[in-house]
Enzyme design. Structure first.
Site, mmCIF file in Angstrom:
data_model
loop_
_atom_site.group_PDB
_atom_site.id
_atom_site.type_symbol
_atom_site.label_atom_id
_atom_site.label_comp_id
_atom_site.label_asym_id
_atom_site.label_seq_id
_atom_site.Cartn_x
_atom_site.Cartn_y
_atom_site.Cartn_z
ATOM 1 C CD GLU A 283 -3.352 -0.345 1.987
ATOM 2 O OE1 GLU A 283 -3.101 0.383 2.963
ATOM 3 O OE2 GLU A 283 -4.455 -0.891 1.829
ATOM 4 C CG HIS A 304 8.965 -29.922 -0.642
ATOM 5 N ND1 HIS A 304 9.512 -31.145 -0.945
ATOM 6 C CD2 HIS A 304 9.757 -29.392 0.336
ATOM 7 C CE1 HIS A 304 10.566 -31.365 -0.177
ATOM 8 N NE2 HIS A 304 10.741 -30.310 0.607
ATOM 9 C CE LYS A 418 -12.121 1.149 1.111
ATOM 10 N NZ LYS A 418 -11.596 2.225 1.925
HETATM 11 O O1 PA5 Z 1 -2.959 1.228 5.918
HETATM 12 C C1 PA5 Z 1 -4.084 1.675 5.797
HETATM 13 O O2 PA5 Z 1 -4.342 2.871 5.925
HETATM 14 C C2 PA5 Z 1 -5.246 0.752 5.513
HETATM 15 O O3 PA5 Z 1 -4.809 -0.551 5.301
HETATM 16 C C3 PA5 Z 1 -6.213 0.762 6.683
HETATM 17 O O4 PA5 Z 1 -5.562 0.362 7.845
HETATM 18 C C4 PA5 Z 1 -7.406 -0.144 6.416
HETATM 19 O O5 PA5 Z 1 -8.023 0.201 5.213
HETATM 20 C C5 PA5 Z 1 -8.432 -0.030 7.543
HETATM 21 O O6 PA5 Z 1 -8.877 1.279 7.696
HETATM 22 P P1 PA5 Z 1 -9.668 1.753 8.952
HETATM 23 O O7 PA5 Z 1 -8.782 1.621 10.140
HETATM 24 O O8 PA5 Z 1 -10.032 3.172 8.679
HETATM 25 O O9 PA5 Z 1 -10.873 0.870 9.097
#
Ligand code: PA5
Length: 433
Positions: A283, A304, A418
């Site tokens: 990310e 394996h 989303k």
């Molecule tokens: O790293 C990030 O920002 C994302 O992976 C969030 O942690 C994830 O989308 C969860 O978001 P939230 O804590 O707002 O539910």
């Protein structure tokens, strides 16, 4: 000092020592950008000083709530996804029995699988349960749905008042539906600092509460992270900052066409740390056509399976081994009369010795197959080593992001799925499915 060693001797087939050294000025610049807060995403740099700036009081509050929850419960369900989930899971699986004395911790809200939730409810029958729902935005669908169901389950079992006592909310200081709901119901809350993004939040209450509930010594964990912070922020010189060196090598190899990094281990305890790392790196770096694809394997199991691909597949890959200098325990290989399985030549040796030879043999084989590799070693599975690893990777990934020229602290690419999903579900204001 909790040391993390980086051995990059076998990276030379992919990146020479001269090429690595040539990256030092660029790394120095990015280190300054990071530490002076002058780069992209600079309103999300709170993680940089979390270890050194988290005072005794917030840690004591977390420990206190963890204690209270464990007094009334056998199990905690930690609800969250992405950065609000993986750190705690990584920590508990890394430490294994090292986190003794805590509650059973289950995870929910990180998928939309009916069977996963139904199995969890089955498992919780007959147990006393509490819930920690973790969401910075307070609006993420997966954890919100899991919380709706688990809350209802708690109310049905304990009644409104007792259910409220068993729910702890970790969320933003003021934004989001979860915060308003928590205030209205009187749930205990922990705050995720504004300047700490999800995947950099493991050393905040996001990771610390479920870890403490699971029996982890969070002070030792923070001390390990603090030592790593001091090391990483003091200098970007490669000889004294292995996280900076690791970032430089990743960036250098990416520029030379090695687009996949495989985080490999011979210790299953690292499994969720690998998952946490994949989310952190994926990310943070995967945007604007940049980013290494972060993959993981667990050897010898995967020797394996994926081992064939690593040895002879496309040559756009390098490997980073995560290694433990010593296992917590010792298992010796026995002698058998008549040697029916032909393994007496190993009698008296430990399983760990065999594992180590497999590691040495594998990294040599993969190098021969043109997969350059490096090795990150931690001494043992301790809370301090875990804290150090968390910080090491956070710094390295942020640094790699800056080296690649992207903002490591946003994730614009996760919105489209989303949008589509909400449209298909008929969410008000999202158009027709
Ligand atoms: O790293 C990030 O920002 C994302 O992976 C969030 O942690 C994830 O989308 C969860 O978001 P939230 O804590 O707002 O539910």
């Amino acid at each position: 000092m909790t040391s993390i060693e980086l051995d990059h001797d076998l990276i030379r087939e992919g990146l020479s020592e001269e090429e690595i050294r040539a990256l030092q000025p660029e790394v120095d610049r990015c280190h300054q950008t990071l530490t002076q807060g002058s780069g992209a995403g600079n309103s999300f740099l709170g993680w940089l000083h979390l270890p050194s700036r988290t005072a005794d009081k917030p840690l004591a509050d977390i420990e206190q709530v963890a204690r209270e929850l464990s007094e009334c419960s056998d199990a905690l369900v930690s609800i969250g996804i992405g950065g609000s989930y993986l750190g705690a899971r990584a920590g508990l699986s890394f430490l294994g029995k090292g986190a003794e004395g805590g509650m059973e911790v289950h995870f929910a809200g990180h998928n939309l699988s009916t069977d996963h939730l139904a199995d969890l409810f089955d498992h919780l029958e007959g147990q006393d349960v509490c819930v920690n729902v973790i969401s910075k935005s307070g609006t993420t669908t997966e954890p919100a749905l899991a919380f709706r169901l688990l809350r209802q389950w708690l109310i049905a079992r304990y009644g409104d008042r007792e259910a409220a006592r068993r729910i702890v909310v970790t969320t933003d200081r003021e934004k989001g539906a979860l915060k308003q709901w928590a205030d209205a119901e009187g749930y205990r809350t922990f705050v995720i600092p504004d300047d700490v993004g999800g995947r950099f939040s493991v050393l905040s209450p996001v990771g610390l509460l479920p870890l403490a509930a699971g029996g982890v010594d969070i002070r030792a964990l923070m001390e390990g992270a603090r030592q790593q912070e001091a090391l990483a922020l003091a200098t970007s010189a490669f000889e004294r900052n292995p996280a900076a060196l690791y970032a430089a090598i990743r960036h250098g190899l990416r520029k030379k066409g090695k687009t996949i990094e495989i985080l490999a281990t011979f210790h299953p305890a690292f499994h969720y740390l690998q998952e946490w790392w994949k989310q952190l790196a994926g990310e943070s770096e995967g945007k604007e056509g940049q980013g290494l694809f972060p993959a993981s394997v667990e050897y010898t199991t995967d020797l394996h399976s994926l081992g064939q691909w690593v040895q002879e597949g496309p040559r756009n890959v390098f490997e980073t081994f995560l290694r433990l200098a010593a296992p917590g325990r010792r298992i010796e290989i026995p002698t058998l009369q008549n040697d029916p399985d032909g393994l007496n030549y190993l009698a008296g040796q430990t399983i760990d010795h065999v594992n180590d030879q497999a590691f040495l043999g594998t990294r040599a084989a993969h190098l021969e197959g043109n997969v350059p590799n490096m090795t990150i070693t931690v001494a043992r599975r301790s809370p301090a080593a875990l804290g150090a690893l968390f910080y090491f990777f956070e710094y390295a990934v942020a640094m790699t992001g800056y080296l690649m020229g992207v903002n490591p602290f946003d994730q614009p690419g996760v919105e489209l799925y989303k949008k589509n999903m909400f449209r298909l579900l008929g969410k008000p204001g999202q158009g027709k499915g």
